[in-house]
Motif scaffolding. Structure first.
Motif, PDB file in Angstrom:
ATOM      1  N   TYR A 162       0.822  -1.196   0.000  1.00 43.61           N
ATOM      2  CA  TYR A 162       0.000   0.000   0.000  1.00 43.61           C
ATOM      3  C   TYR A 162       0.866   1.261   0.000  1.00 43.61           C
ATOM      4  CZ  TYR A 162      -3.797  -3.095   1.451  1.00 43.61           C
ATOM      5  OH  TYR A 162      -4.731  -4.093   1.515  1.00 43.61           O
ATOM      6  N   CYS A 163       0.505   2.180  -0.836  1.00 47.20           N
ATOM      7  CA  CYS A 163       1.123   3.497  -0.847  1.00 47.20           C
ATOM      8  C   CYS A 163       0.458   4.360   0.227  1.00 47.20           C
ATOM      9  CB  CYS A 163       0.926   4.118  -2.228  1.00 47.20           C
ATOM     10  SG  CYS A 163       1.563   5.784  -2.420  1.00 47.20           S
ATOM     11  N   TYR A 164       1.250   5.190   0.871  1.00 51.34           N
ATOM     12  CA  TYR A 164       0.761   6.067   1.941  1.00 51.34           C
ATOM     13  C   TYR A 164       1.372   7.453   1.739  1.00 51.34           C
ATOM     14  CZ  TYR A 164       0.528   8.062   6.667  1.00 51.34           C
ATOM     15  OH  TYR A 164       0.318   8.885   7.745  1.00 51.34           O
ATOM     16  N   VAL A 165       0.530   8.471   1.838  1.00 54.25           N
ATOM     17  CA  VAL A 165       0.997   9.841   1.614  1.00 54.25           C
ATOM     18  C   VAL A 165       0.414  10.768   2.671  1.00 54.25           C
ATOM     19  CG1 VAL A 165       0.771  11.817   0.052  1.00 54.25           C
ATOM     20  CG2 VAL A 165       1.348   9.591  -0.870  1.00 54.25           C
ATOM     21  N   GLU A 166       1.224  11.671   3.167  1.00 54.61           N
ATOM     22  CA  GLU A 166       0.756  12.717   4.075  1.00 54.61           C
ATOM     23  C   GLU A 166       0.808  14.046   3.325  1.00 54.61           C
ATOM     24  OE1 GLU A 166       3.133  12.578   7.589  1.00 54.61           O
ATOM     25  OE2 GLU A 166       2.180  10.744   8.331  1.00 54.61           O
ATOM     26  N   VAL A 167      -0.289  14.779   3.417  1.00 54.20           N
ATOM     27  CA  VAL A 167      -0.423  16.041   2.690  1.00 54.20           C
ATOM     28  C   VAL A 167      -0.824  17.140   3.660  1.00 54.20           C
ATOM     29  CG1 VAL A 167      -1.690  17.258   0.879  1.00 54.20           C
ATOM     30  CG2 VAL A 167      -1.109  14.849   0.588  1.00 54.20           C
ATOM     31  N   GLY A 168      -0.209  18.314   3.506  1.00 54.58           N
ATOM     32  CA  GLY A 168      -0.605  19.446   4.327  1.00 54.58           C
ATOM     33  C   GLY A 168       0.505  19.952   5.198  1.00 54.58           C
ATOM     34  N   GLN A 169       0.267  21.126   5.799  1.00 53.56           N
ATOM     35  CA  GLN A 169       1.269  21.714   6.678  1.00 53.56           C
ATOM     36  C   GLN A 169       0.697  21.894   8.083  1.00 53.56           C
ATOM     37  OE1 GLN A 169       2.330  25.146   4.261  1.00 53.56           O
ATOM     38  NE2 GLN A 169       4.109  24.081   3.479  1.00 53.56           N
ATOM     39  N   ASP A 170      -0.124  22.904   8.308  1.00 48.72           N
ATOM     40  CA  ASP A 170      -0.707  23.103   9.643  1.00 48.72           C
ATOM     41  C   ASP A 170      -1.593  21.921  10.027  1.00 48.72           C
ATOM     42  OD1 ASP A 170      -1.076  26.633   8.950  1.00 48.72           O
ATOM     43  OD2 ASP A 170       0.596  25.522   9.822  1.00 48.72           O
ATOM     44  N   ILE A 171      -2.340  21.434   9.086  1.00 45.06           N
ATOM     45  CA  ILE A 171      -3.174  20.237   9.292  1.00 45.06           C
ATOM     46  C   ILE A 171      -2.713  19.193   8.284  1.00 45.06           C
ATOM     47  CG2 ILE A 171      -5.488  19.261   9.245  1.00 45.06           C
ATOM     48  CD1 ILE A 171      -6.567  22.031   9.905  1.00 45.06           C
ATOM     49  N   VAL A 172      -2.401  18.016   8.781  1.00 43.83           N
ATOM     50  CA  VAL A 172      -1.878  16.954   7.921  1.00 43.83           C
ATOM     51  C   VAL A 172      -2.953  15.908   7.690  1.00 43.83           C
ATOM     52  CG1 VAL A 172      -0.139  15.146   7.680  1.00 43.83           C
ATOM     53  CG2 VAL A 172       0.472  17.339   8.724  1.00 43.83           C
ATOM     54  N   TYR A 173      -3.140  15.561   6.423  1.00 48.08           N
ATOM     55  CA  TYR A 173      -4.095  14.525   6.038  1.00 48.08           C
ATOM     56  C   TYR A 173      -3.318  13.336   5.499  1.00 48.08           C
ATOM     57  CZ  TYR A 173      -7.421  18.392   6.259  1.00 48.08           C
ATOM     58  OH  TYR A 173      -8.178  19.452   6.668  1.00 48.08           O
ATOM     59  N   ALA A 174      -3.793  12.150   5.838  1.00 55.07           N
ATOM     60  CA  ALA A 174      -3.149  10.924   5.386  1.00 55.07           C
ATOM     61  C   ALA A 174      -4.047  10.192   4.403  1.00 55.07           C
ATOM     62  CB  ALA A 174      -2.847  10.018   6.577  1.00 55.07           C
ATOM     63  N   TYR A 175      -3.430   9.665   3.357  1.00 58.30           N
ATOM     64  CA  TYR A 175      -4.164   8.946   2.322  1.00 58.30           C
ATOM     65  C   TYR A 175      -3.491   7.609   2.039  1.00 58.30           C
ATOM     66  CZ  TYR A 175      -6.343  13.471   1.503  1.00 58.30           C
ATOM     67  OH  TYR A 175      -7.023  14.659   1.654  1.00 58.30           O
ATOM     68  N   TRP A 176      -4.328   6.645   1.697  1.00 56.17           N
ATOM     69  CA  TRP A 176      -3.844   5.308   1.355  1.00 56.17           C
ATOM     70  C   TRP A 176      -4.241   4.971  -0.081  1.00 56.17           C
ATOM     71  CZ3 TRP A 176      -0.877   2.328   4.534  1.00 56.17           C
ATOM     72  CH2 TRP A 176      -0.844   2.662   5.883  1.00 56.17           C
ATOM     73  N   GLY A 177      -3.356   4.237  -0.759  1.00 59.67           N
ATOM     74  CA  GLY A 177      -3.705   3.680  -2.052  1.00 59.67           C
ATOM     75  C   GLY A 177      -4.553   2.432  -1.871  1.00 59.67           C
ATOM     76  N   GLN A 178      -5.000   1.874  -2.990  1.00 60.25           N
ATOM     77  CA  GLN A 178      -5.893   0.722  -2.934  1.00 60.25           C
ATOM     78  C   GLN A 178      -5.129  -0.586  -2.728  1.00 60.25           C
ATOM     79  OE1 GLN A 178      -4.869   2.167  -5.668  1.00 60.25           O
ATOM     80  NE2 GLN A 178      -4.310   0.518  -7.078  1.00 60.25           N
ATOM     81  N   GLY A 179      -3.821  -0.536  -2.903  1.00 56.75           N
ATOM     82  CA  GLY A 179      -2.994  -1.720  -2.717  1.00 56.75           C
ATOM     83  C   GLY A 179      -2.679  -2.421  -4.025  1.00 56.75           C
ATOM     84  N   THR A 180      -1.504  -2.998  -4.089  1.00 55.80           N
ATOM     85  CA  THR A 180      -1.099  -3.785  -5.248  1.00 55.80           C
ATOM     86  C   THR A 180      -0.454  -5.078  -4.752  1.00 55.80           C
ATOM     87  OG1 THR A 180       0.159  -3.758  -7.338  1.00 55.80           O
ATOM     88  CG2 THR A 180       1.171  -2.634  -5.471  1.00 55.80           C
ATOM     89  N   GLN A 181      -0.840  -6.176  -5.363  1.00 55.99           N
ATOM     90  CA  GLN A 181      -0.376  -7.493  -4.901  1.00 55.99           C
ATOM     91  C   GLN A 181       1.030  -7.786  -5.422  1.00 55.99           C
ATOM     92  OE1 GLN A 181      -2.010  -9.950  -2.885  1.00 55.99           O
ATOM     93  NE2 GLN A 181       0.031 -10.881  -2.957  1.00 55.99           N
ATOM     94  N   VAL A 182       1.879  -8.212  -4.517  1.00 54.71           N
ATOM     95  CA  VAL A 182       3.208  -8.705  -4.868  1.00 54.71           C
ATOM     96  C   VAL A 182       3.291 -10.154  -4.393  1.00 54.71           C
ATOM     97  CG1 VAL A 182       5.675  -8.532  -4.404  1.00 54.71           C
ATOM     98  CG2 VAL A 182       4.329  -6.461  -4.792  1.00 54.71           C
ATOM     99  N   THR A 183       3.573 -11.039  -5.319  1.00 51.83           N
ATOM    100  CA  THR A 183       3.693 -12.459  -5.000  1.00 51.83           C
ATOM    101  C   THR A 183       5.057 -12.948  -5.436  1.00 51.83           C
ATOM    102  OG1 THR A 183       1.314 -12.788  -5.289  1.00 51.83           O
ATOM    103  CG2 THR A 183       2.710 -14.750  -5.293  1.00 51.83           C
ATOM    104  N   VAL A 184       5.794 -13.524  -4.496  1.00 52.03           N
ATOM    105  CA  VAL A 184       7.129 -14.031  -4.783  1.00 52.03           C
ATOM    106  C   VAL A 184       7.084 -15.547  -4.665  1.00 52.03           C
ATOM    107  CG1 VAL A 184       9.568 -13.937  -4.217  1.00 52.03           C
ATOM    108  CG2 VAL A 184       8.117 -11.934  -3.817  1.00 52.03           C
ATOM    109  N   ALA A 185       7.335 -16.213  -5.789  1.00 48.92           N
ATOM    110  CA  ALA A 185       7.284 -17.671  -5.828  1.00 48.92           C
ATOM    111  C   ALA A 185       8.649 -18.252  -5.479  1.00 48.92           C
ATOM    112  CB  ALA A 185       6.853 -18.131  -7.201  1.00 48.92           C
ATOM    113  N   SER A 186       8.622 -19.335  -4.724  1.00 48.25           N
ATOM    114  CA  SER A 186       9.889 -19.969  -4.324  1.00 48.25           C
ATOM    115  C   SER A 186      10.376 -20.950  -5.382  1.00 48.25           C
ATOM    116  CB  SER A 186       9.698 -20.695  -2.993  1.00 48.25           C
ATOM    117  OG  SER A 186       8.664 -21.649  -3.101  1.00 48.25           O
TER     118      SER A 186
END
Length: 118
Positions: free
Chosen positions: A94-118
């Motif tokens: 998931y991507c995460y971003v904080e935006v703002g100065q005096d008041i900070v807002y946090a946002y999340w992405g929808q997520g992307t699947q990573v699969t590592v096969a052995s």
């Protein structure tokens, strides 16, 4: 409102590499910290890597030496380069971003699947 668009996830063999991207758009006036988190099935979401607006970074111990985080401020984009991937890196990232100065807002992405096969 801020929208985060993630890309770059997928299936890779152990030892391989992937590069995740996250582009922020919308009502952006000041992006501060940008980060990547991940959540594996049955586990809590955890921080993978974080980068401040000044370029300072920190990483989870499991990511040190293998992952690199960077950002393109002109494009409001953060990247996660993942090398030497292991099956235990399998998770939704998931991507995460904080935006703002005096008041900070946090946002999340929808997520992307990573699969590592052995």
């Amino acid at each position: 409102q801020v929208h985060l668009e993630e890309s770059g996830g997928g299936l890779v063999q152990a030892g391989g590499s992937l590069r995740l991207s996250c582009a922020a758009s919308g009502n952006i006036f000041s992006i501060n910290t940008m980060a990547w988190y991940r959540q594996a099935p049955g586990k809590r979401r955890e921080l993978v890597a974080r980068i401040t607006s000044g370029g300072s970074t920190n990483f989870a111990d499991s990511a040190k030496g293998r992952f690199t985080i960077s950002r393109d401020n002109a494009k409001n984009t953060v990247f996660l380069q993942m090398n030497s991937l292991r099956p235990e890196d399998t998770a939704v990232y998931y991507c995460y971003v904080e935006v703002g100065q005096d008041i900070v807002y946090a946002y999340w992405g929808q997520g992307t699947q990573v699969t590592v096969a052995s």
